[in-house]
Design a protein around this motif. Structure first.
Motif, PDB file in Angstrom:
ATOM      1  N   GLU A 101       0.829  -1.207   0.000  1.00  0.00           N
ATOM      2  CA  GLU A 101       0.000   0.000   0.000  1.00  0.00           C
ATOM      3  C   GLU A 101       0.864   1.257   0.000  1.00  0.00           C
ATOM      4  O   GLU A 101       0.528   2.255  -0.637  1.00  0.00           O
ATOM      5  CB  GLU A 101      -0.929   0.018   1.208  1.00  0.00           C
ATOM      6  CG  GLU A 101      -1.932   1.156   1.143  1.00  0.00           C
ATOM      7  CD  GLU A 101      -2.949   1.145   2.267  1.00  0.00           C
ATOM      8  OE1 GLU A 101      -3.635   2.171   2.439  1.00  0.00           O
ATOM      9  OE2 GLU A 101      -3.054   0.117   2.965  1.00  0.00           O
ATOM     10  N   THR A 144     -10.670   1.226  -3.218  1.00  0.00           N
ATOM     11  CA  THR A 144     -11.486   1.484  -2.031  1.00  0.00           C
ATOM     12  C   THR A 144     -12.704   0.579  -2.004  1.00  0.00           C
ATOM     13  O   THR A 144     -13.046  -0.015  -0.964  1.00  0.00           O
ATOM     14  CB  THR A 144     -11.935   2.961  -2.010  1.00  0.00           C
ATOM     15  OG1 THR A 144     -10.773   3.800  -2.017  1.00  0.00           O
ATOM     16  CG2 THR A 144     -12.773   3.260  -0.778  1.00  0.00           C
ATOM     17  N   ALA A 149     -12.434  -0.319   2.122  1.00  0.00           N
ATOM     18  CA  ALA A 149     -11.709   0.619   2.999  1.00  0.00           C
ATOM     19  C   ALA A 149     -10.861   1.532   2.132  1.00  0.00           C
ATOM     20  O   ALA A 149     -10.321   1.119   1.102  1.00  0.00           O
ATOM     21  CB  ALA A 149     -10.823  -0.133   3.982  1.00  0.00           C
ATOM     22  N   LEU A 150     -10.762   2.781   2.555  1.00  0.00           N
ATOM     23  CA  LEU A 150      -9.948   3.751   1.834  1.00  0.00           C
ATOM     24  C   LEU A 150      -8.468   3.399   2.003  1.00  0.00           C
ATOM     25  O   LEU A 150      -8.024   3.121   3.117  1.00  0.00           O
ATOM     26  CB  LEU A 150     -10.212   5.149   2.392  1.00  0.00           C
ATOM     27  CG  LEU A 150      -9.686   6.338   1.579  1.00  0.00           C
ATOM     28  CD1 LEU A 150     -10.496   6.477   0.297  1.00  0.00           C
ATOM     29  CD2 LEU A 150      -9.803   7.630   2.404  1.00  0.00           C
ATOM     30  N   TRP A 152      -5.779   4.549   2.937  1.00  0.00           N
ATOM     31  CA  TRP A 152      -5.374   5.807   3.571  1.00  0.00           C
ATOM     32  C   TRP A 152      -3.858   5.959   3.640  1.00  0.00           C
ATOM     33  O   TRP A 152      -3.348   7.080   3.573  1.00  0.00           O
ATOM     34  CB  TRP A 152      -5.997   5.932   4.957  1.00  0.00           C
ATOM     35  CG  TRP A 152      -5.437   4.993   5.981  1.00  0.00           C
ATOM     36  CD1 TRP A 152      -5.902   3.755   6.306  1.00  0.00           C
ATOM     37  CD2 TRP A 152      -4.293   5.238   6.813  1.00  0.00           C
ATOM     38  NE1 TRP A 152      -5.119   3.192   7.280  1.00  0.00           N
ATOM     39  CE2 TRP A 152      -4.128   4.080   7.620  1.00  0.00           C
ATOM     40  CE3 TRP A 152      -3.406   6.290   6.962  1.00  0.00           C
ATOM     41  CZ2 TRP A 152      -3.099   3.956   8.554  1.00  0.00           C
ATOM     42  CZ3 TRP A 152      -2.374   6.184   7.896  1.00  0.00           C
ATOM     43  CH2 TRP A 152      -2.228   5.029   8.677  1.00  0.00           C
ATOM     44  N   ILE A 153      -3.132   4.865   3.773  1.00  0.00           N
ATOM     45  CA  ILE A 153      -1.671   4.975   3.820  1.00  0.00           C
ATOM     46  C   ILE A 153      -1.150   5.530   2.498  1.00  0.00           C
ATOM     47  O   ILE A 153      -0.337   6.470   2.472  1.00  0.00           O
ATOM     48  CB  ILE A 153      -1.025   3.605   4.120  1.00  0.00           C
ATOM     49  CG1 ILE A 153      -1.357   3.159   5.543  1.00  0.00           C
ATOM     50  CG2 ILE A 153       0.495   3.665   3.922  1.00  0.00           C
ATOM     51  CD1 ILE A 153      -0.861   1.764   5.886  1.00  0.00           C
ATOM     52  N   LEU A 155      -2.805   7.233   0.214  1.00  0.00           N
ATOM     53  CA  LEU A 155      -3.256   8.609   0.015  1.00  0.00           C
ATOM     54  C   LEU A 155      -2.512   9.581   0.926  1.00  0.00           C
ATOM     55  O   LEU A 155      -2.163  10.691   0.509  1.00  0.00           O
ATOM     56  CB  LEU A 155      -4.764   8.700   0.256  1.00  0.00           C
ATOM     57  CG  LEU A 155      -5.639   7.972  -0.780  1.00  0.00           C
ATOM     58  CD1 LEU A 155      -7.098   8.041  -0.369  1.00  0.00           C
ATOM     59  CD2 LEU A 155      -5.451   8.571  -2.167  1.00  0.00           C
ATOM     60  N   ALA A 156      -2.255   9.180   2.175  1.00  0.00           N
ATOM     61  CA  ALA A 156      -1.525  10.054   3.098  1.00  0.00           C
ATOM     62  C   ALA A 156      -0.105  10.295   2.606  1.00  0.00           C
ATOM     63  O   ALA A 156       0.403  11.429   2.657  1.00  0.00           O
ATOM     64  CB  ALA A 156      -1.506   9.438   4.495  1.00  0.00           C
TER      65      ALA A 156
END
Length: 302
Positions: A101, A144, A149-150, A152-153, A155-156
């Motif tokens: 990810e 997603t 689940a998004l 997020w790792i 995207l962050a």
């Protein structure tokens, strides 16, 4: 530009992106330390190593620039905060076996940077670039949806590094000098954190190998920058733009092949959509660069 110079530049770029791509191996070797502890060590030892390099090069002109411009100092405080966030999330992701990810974040990052250029700097995009962003967005939506689940790792990492690049684009210092200022900002909090850990029986390790690895985080951070700087002086940015995908590709391979992280068919589809977007973006960049060079070689009108 001679063939030898170009080959040297490509070699330097490959070395830089290979080192960045192999970073998960290094962070895995530091599993005896927490992500925040590693981050603090990285800030401290990077600063000391960078200062040593700048002393050898006698590059101190930037000090006067920083003294005169308070706004610039605050800009580097903001970029240092984004960089610390990016580094911290990445090390944590590696330790939590989320390398796949994390690699996605660096595949997405170039397209995030393009989007920020449009939204913040009012840059204009060519149709192919709009198409690439739309396709990449569809890839993220698919990932997603399929995972419920998004990511997020990813995207962050992409957003923090994208905004970091946006700030750095608007500052005058070179990569080495800028990173020195950023680590100067982080030196105090990093030292305080390590002191707090030591006072609470944390961060004190009896493994000599682990300590040597922690002390080497400065070299590990700065070495790819040295190669990258050499590459930018020898080869076009379009070539560097293509080679940049070597780093997340290596990270992805490490996650799947070496560390045995799951990589489902749904993930393959999502990654494939994003790779398609990157291929469109890269091809468009190469064509635009070729057209620009062609205009430079055309004879001037009478």
């Amino acid at each position: 530009m001679t063939n030898k110079t170009v080959l040297q530049g490509i070699g330097a770029a490959v070395a830089a992106y290979t080192l960045w791509g192999l970073l998960p191996v290094y962070w895995k070797a530091l599993n005896g330390a927490t992500a925040t502890e590693i981050l603090a060590h990285r800030m401290i030892w990077s600063l000391l190593f960078l200062l040593a390099v700048l002393a050898v090069r006698r590059q101190w002109q930037w000090v006067q620039v920083m003294r005169r411009q308070r706004r610039l100092r605050l800009t580097y405080l903001a970029s240092a905060t984004l960089l610390a966030t990016n580094w911290g999330i990445y090390v944590w992701a590696v330790q939590m076996n989320r390398v796949v990810e994390a690699s996605l974040g660096y595949f997405i990052n170039p397209l995030v940077s393009i989007a920020l250029g449009v939204l913040v700097l009012r840059e204009r995009l060519r149709p192919a670039q709009w198409l690439a962003i739309a396709i990449a967005g569809a890839g993220v939506v698919w990932l997603t949806y399929s995972a419920r689940a998004l990511p997020w790792i990813a995207l962050a990492l992409a957003l923090s590094f994208g905004f970091y690049g946006l700030l750095r684009k608007q500052t005058p210092l070179g990569s080495f000098e800028a990173l020195t200022v950023e680590t100067l900002w982080m030196f105090g909090p990093a030292a305080l954190w390590l002191g707090w850990l030591a006072g609470n029986n944390g961060g004190i390790h009896h493994d000599v190998g682990l300590w040597l690895l922690l002390l080497s985080t400065g070299v590990v951070t700065a070495a790819p920058l040295l190669f990258f700087g050499a590459a930018t002086q020898r080869i076009p940015l379009t070539t560097i733009g293509i080679l940049q995908y070597l780093a997340p590709t290596l990270q992805l391979l490490l996650g799947v092949v070496v560390y045995g992280e799951p990589f489902s068919t749904a993930q393959l589809i999502g990654f494939g959509v994003i790779w398609t977007a990157l291929a469109i973006y890269t091809a468009d960049s190469l064509l635009a660069a070729r057209r620009y060079r062609a205009t430079l070689t055309q004879p001037a009108a009478d």
